[in-house]
Design a protein around this motif. Sequence first.
Motif: not given
Length: 297
Positions: A193-196, A240-243, A248-250, A255-256
């Motif tokens: 989980y990137d945010a952690l 954080a913003p990209l996570f 929101s979108y999957g 990522t793509k």
Amino acid sequence: MELQHALSGITCPVVTPFDDAGAIDDDAFVDVLEYLLEGGIDGLFPCGTTGEFASLTREERRHVHDLAAEHAGGEVPVLAGAAATSVAEAVTYTEDAADVGADAAVVTPPYFHTANDPAGNQQFLEQVADRSPLPLVLYNIPVCTGGRMEPETLAAVATHDNIVGLKDSSGDLEYFLSVMRQTPDDFCMLQGYDALLVPALRMGADGGLNALSNVAPEAYGDLYETFDERCGEALQDAIAPLFDACASYGFAPATKAALEHRGVIPTDALRPPLVEVPEDNRPAIASAVDGLLESGP
């Protein structure tokens, strides 16, 4: 390679690029692999959630694993996605992965059933491990499987000779630490989980298995190699913003879209039921990517 040691670092759950007709784009996939290896990624995980494994046929999974193993060339471990709903199917995926040179396989509890008893999960994982020609990394992602692997279940299966670690994408740091306390020291704990990621590294995680390392492998690799509180917090803030966009979108769509913005892949095409990020929201993703890159080395 000694697998537990090799997994200590940042492993990337690699996207599976498609062309506009929906076929796997081999050239784009190879470009992604080369970009990740040049960026300093420590391991490759094709056919995970971000790699859209659930939209791939058995033959396509094998093909993707073959490409990944060929281009890793033994320099970094390749963890092959082997998630399935039956023991026999999961074992088949591990056998296919072994045939093309993968180093380990990644399995989830059987999904769709959603009300699995912990004892049933334990039996499933142990039976796959008994028959797999590859060592297994377990994958806890309760939002997709309908429930988590209980810490007590993981403590029980962690002593199996063919089960070497866990990717935890629950987003629950307390759970992650509970599993860490209850499993042997050589059981590899990877924060998914990137945010952690930064809090988990601070608390002794062996590494990360993070979708956004597709986007900025340099930054993730540098974070792990030179981890300190100040740099870690800066990267975490930049993630954080990209996570949030991924939430929101999957993870595959966001990522793509980010990789297309970076010019790594020619299109962010997906397979149904996933859909591309709406045009109106792409500038925010582009801005988040730029901010993440500015935080890197």
